[in-house]
Design a protein around this motif. Structure first.
Motif, PDB file in Angstrom:
ATOM      1  N   LYS A   1       5.690  -2.064  -2.798  1.00  0.00           N
ATOM      2  CA  LYS A   1       5.517  -0.628  -3.048  1.00  0.00           C
ATOM      3  C   LYS A   1       6.751   0.181  -2.667  1.00  0.00           C
ATOM      4  N   GLN A   2       7.406  -0.165  -1.561  1.00  0.00           N
ATOM      5  CA  GLN A   2       8.609   0.573  -1.166  1.00  0.00           C
ATOM      6  C   GLN A   2       9.751   0.278  -2.136  1.00  0.00           C
ATOM      7  N   GLY A   3       9.820  -0.958  -2.618  1.00  0.00           N
ATOM      8  CA  GLY A   3      10.836  -1.303  -3.598  1.00  0.00           C
ATOM      9  C   GLY A   3      10.635  -0.586  -4.921  1.00  0.00           C
ATOM     10  N   ARG A   4       9.399  -0.473  -5.354  1.00  0.00           N
ATOM     11  CA  ARG A   4       9.120   0.229  -6.620  1.00  0.00           C
ATOM     12  C   ARG A   4       9.416   1.718  -6.501  1.00  0.00           C
ATOM     13  N   LEU A   5       9.118   2.279  -5.347  1.00  0.00           N
ATOM     14  CA  LEU A   5       9.456   3.676  -5.095  1.00  0.00           C
ATOM     15  C   LEU A   5      10.962   3.894  -5.194  1.00  0.00           C
ATOM     16  N   ALA A   6      11.732   3.030  -4.524  1.00  0.00           N
ATOM     17  CA  ALA A   6      13.183   3.155  -4.555  1.00  0.00           C
ATOM     18  C   ALA A   6      13.718   2.975  -5.967  1.00  0.00           C
ATOM     19  N   ALA A   7      13.171   2.009  -6.708  1.00  0.00           N
ATOM     20  CA  ALA A   7      13.633   1.754  -8.074  1.00  0.00           C
ATOM     21  C   ALA A   7      13.394   2.963  -8.973  1.00  0.00           C
ATOM     22  N   ALA A   8      12.262   3.626  -8.782  1.00  0.00           N
ATOM     23  CA  ALA A   8      11.935   4.790  -9.612  1.00  0.00           C
ATOM     24  C   ALA A   8      12.930   5.927  -9.413  1.00  0.00           C
ATOM     25  N   GLU A   9      13.573   5.970  -8.235  1.00  0.00           N
ATOM     26  CA  GLU A   9      14.518   7.036  -7.919  1.00  0.00           C
ATOM     27  C   GLU A   9      15.971   6.539  -7.913  1.00  0.00           C
TER      28      GLU A   9
ATOM     29  N   ARG B   1       0.849  -1.203   0.000  1.00  0.00           N
ATOM     30  CA  ARG B   1       0.000   0.000   0.000  1.00  0.00           C
ATOM     31  C   ARG B   1       0.874   1.239   0.000  1.00  0.00           C
ATOM     32  N   ARG B   2       0.354   2.302  -0.612  1.00  0.00           N
ATOM     33  CA  ARG B   2       1.066   3.586  -0.600  1.00  0.00           C
ATOM     34  C   ARG B   2       0.383   4.611   0.293  1.00  0.00           C
ATOM     35  N   ASP B   3      -0.740   4.243   0.905  1.00  0.00           N
ATOM     36  CA  ASP B   3      -1.498   5.192   1.723  1.00  0.00           C
ATOM     37  C   ASP B   3      -1.359   4.885   3.210  1.00  0.00           C
ATOM     38  N   THR B   4      -0.158   4.506   3.631  1.00  0.00           N
ATOM     39  CA  THR B   4       0.097   4.184   5.036  1.00  0.00           C
ATOM     40  C   THR B   4       1.202   5.081   5.587  1.00  0.00           C
ATOM     41  N   VAL B   5       1.280   5.150   6.897  1.00  0.00           N
ATOM     42  CA  VAL B   5       2.381   5.861   7.550  1.00  0.00           C
ATOM     43  C   VAL B   5       3.714   5.234   7.173  1.00  0.00           C
ATOM     44  N   PHE B   6       3.754   3.918   7.155  1.00  0.00           N
ATOM     45  CA  PHE B   6       4.966   3.173   6.815  1.00  0.00           C
ATOM     46  C   PHE B   6       5.520   3.639   5.467  1.00  0.00           C
ATOM     47  N   HIS B   7       4.651   3.690   4.466  1.00  0.00           N
ATOM     48  CA  HIS B   7       5.116   4.092   3.132  1.00  0.00           C
ATOM     49  C   HIS B   7       5.480   5.574   3.091  1.00  0.00           C
ATOM     50  N   ALA B   8       4.704   6.410   3.766  1.00  0.00           N
ATOM     51  CA  ALA B   8       4.994   7.850   3.767  1.00  0.00           C
ATOM     52  C   ALA B   8       6.384   8.135   4.333  1.00  0.00           C
ATOM     53  N   ILE B   9       6.788   7.393   5.353  1.00  0.00           N
ATOM     54  CA  ILE B   9       8.132   7.572   5.915  1.00  0.00           C
ATOM     55  C   ILE B   9       9.185   7.168   4.896  1.00  0.00           C
ATOM     56  N   THR B  10       8.951   6.056   4.184  1.00  0.00           N
ATOM     57  CA  THR B  10       9.940   5.633   3.184  1.00  0.00           C
ATOM     58  C   THR B  10      10.046   6.649   2.050  1.00  0.00           C
ATOM     59  N   VAL B  11       8.964   7.339   1.737  1.00  0.00           N
ATOM     60  CA  VAL B  11       9.025   8.397   0.711  1.00  0.00           C
ATOM     61  C   VAL B  11      10.029   9.471   1.123  1.00  0.00           C
ATOM     62  N   GLU B  12       9.971   9.879   2.384  1.00  0.00           N
ATOM     63  CA  GLU B  12      10.902  10.899   2.874  1.00  0.00           C
ATOM     64  C   GLU B  12      12.347  10.398   2.857  1.00  0.00           C
ATOM     65  N   LEU B  13      12.550   9.130   3.191  1.00  0.00           N
ATOM     66  CA  LEU B  13      13.913   8.594   3.220  1.00  0.00           C
ATOM     67  C   LEU B  13      14.464   8.426   1.805  1.00  0.00           C
ATOM     68  N   VAL B  14      13.630   7.989   0.874  1.00  0.00           N
ATOM     69  CA  VAL B  14      14.074   7.877  -0.522  1.00  0.00           C
ATOM     70  C   VAL B  14      14.424   9.255  -1.064  1.00  0.00           C
ATOM     71  N   ALA B  15      13.658  10.270  -0.687  1.00  0.00           N
ATOM     72  CA  ALA B  15      13.967  11.636  -1.121  1.00  0.00           C
ATOM     73  C   ALA B  15      15.342  12.068  -0.633  1.00  0.00           C
ATOM     74  N   ARG B  16      15.806  11.503   0.459  1.00  0.00           N
ATOM     75  CA  ARG B  16      17.144  11.778   0.998  1.00  0.00           C
ATOM     76  C   ARG B  16      18.175  10.752   0.519  1.00  0.00           C
ATOM     77  N   ARG B  17      17.749   9.892  -0.409  1.00  0.00           N
ATOM     78  CA  ARG B  17      18.600   8.884  -1.033  1.00  0.00           C
ATOM     79  C   ARG B  17      19.205   7.922  -0.001  1.00  0.00           C
ATOM     80  N   ILE B  18      18.400   7.573   0.966  1.00  0.00           N
ATOM     81  CA  ILE B  18      18.822   6.617   1.987  1.00  0.00           C
ATOM     82  C   ILE B  18      18.417   5.212   1.536  1.00  0.00           C
ATOM     83  N   PRO B  19      19.366   4.302   1.345  1.00  0.00           N
ATOM     84  CA  PRO B  19      19.053   2.937   0.909  1.00  0.00           C
ATOM     85  C   PRO B  19      18.278   2.177   1.984  1.00  0.00           C
TER      86      PRO B  19
END
Length: 324
Positions: A278-286, A199-217
């Motif tokens: 979903k978190q993996g696809r987010l990371a792959a896109a960036e 899912r992309r509509d969870t707190v869990f995913h929202a946090i990973t969005v912020e970390l990916v934006a900071r390029r944190i693996p």
């Protein structure tokens, strides 16, 4: 006076009806409980978390959280404003803006406390300040002694029994970690609402969005029933991306050198590759490194084998430079 014949007939009928209803209720509970948490009872139990020694603090804390909070938690889907507030609060803390982080987190009734894990090891614990079983949004732990450089994610701490110990083990073994743990069983919500890995509509995913934006693996840990991948102990994948392949090889090599049977998703056709995660696809896109690791129930059910698997994961994670 003669007994009322109506009562003689009615009372046993009522008792019989009650007995049938009770039997049906007991049968329903017997079916539903294993279905919700089958992986807690389908194999050996590694035993309680340590009560003393260097591994006692954080591992015991997370083990208790999984068994006493996550396992019993309801799931209340967060709205967009709530997701953003919590994720921004975590991101501010990662960035060193601790006062601003505390203020933002308070907007959704989350707080920060410092917890210790043996001599000199400190982590910030970001958690719900109220009853954690009410919303089931999870917790975050941040290493306070080393600059954050990777995250370890545990999306199914109860459904994938003892995967919380995998995540905690990596956090403790590789400095600079951010541990994200889901707060409810993957089936706690309506439909798949609480299945945070998908899912992309969870707190869990929202946090990973912020970390990916900071390029944190990140490394995300899961568990599988032994019958799901016969003949294998661990499935190592880079999900939908490829940039973490060097670390995937490091992990797979270390596991195989220690006697584990490994399926490498970039070489073989493996089940449970996590390509739709979903978190993996987010990371792959960036183009941010992401590792998806599935560990068998037999390994997770053995404390010694769990520790050895964690050592291999930590070896791979330590290759990541600060913020990529």
């Amino acid at each position: 006076m003669s007994p009322d014949p109506t009562k003689k007939i009615t009372a046993p009928a009522n008792l019989s009806r009650t007995a049938v209803l009770l039997a049906l209720l007991v049968a329903a509970v017997a079916v539903v409980v294993p279905a919700l948490d089958r992986s807690r009872t389908d194999g050996p139990n590694p035993g309680p978390a340590p009560t003393d020694g260097p591994a006692a603090g954080l591992e015991r804390r997370l083990s208790t959280y999984a068994s006493e909070v996550v396992a019993d938690s309801r799931f209340s889907p967060p709205d967009r404003a709530e997701r953003e507030a919590l994720a921004e609060g975590v991101a501010l803390y990662v960035d060193g803006e601790r006062e601003k982080a505390a203020s933002r987190l308070a907007d959704v009734d989350f707080g920060v406390r410092v917890v210790r894990d043996g001599p000199g090891r400190r982590y910030a614990e970001i958690a719900d300040r109220g009853d954690e079983t009410r919303r089931g949004w999870g917790r975050v732990y941040i290493d306070l002694d080393t600059t954050p450089r990777y995250s370890v994610q545990v999306p199914h701490p109860v459904a994938d029994a003892y995967s919380d110990r995998l995540g905690t083990g990596v956090l403790r073994a590789a400095p600079g970690g951010i541990l994200i743990v889901a707060g409810a069983h993957r089936r706690a919500g309506e439909g798949d609402a609480a299945d945070v890995a998908h899912r992309r509509d969870t707190v869990f995913h929202a946090i990973t969005v912020e970390l990916v934006a900071r390029r944190i693996p990140s490394i995300q840990v899961h568990g599988f029933a032994d019958s799901s991948v016969p003949g294998r102990d661990v499935v190592v994948s880079t999900g939908a991306g490829t940039v973490a392949r060097p670390q995937g090889r490091t992990m797979a090599d270390a596991l195989e050198d220690d006697g584990f049977r490994v399926c490498r998703a970039w070489v073989d056709k493996c089940p449970l590759e996590g390509r739709n995660n979903k978190q993996g696809r987010l990371a792959a896109a960036e183009d941010v490194p992401f590792l998806h690791v599935e560990v068998s129930r037999a390994v997770r059910g053995d404390a010694s084998r769990t520790a050895r698997a964690v050592a291999a994961m930590a070896k791979a994670v330590r290759e990541w430079d600060v913020r990529g």
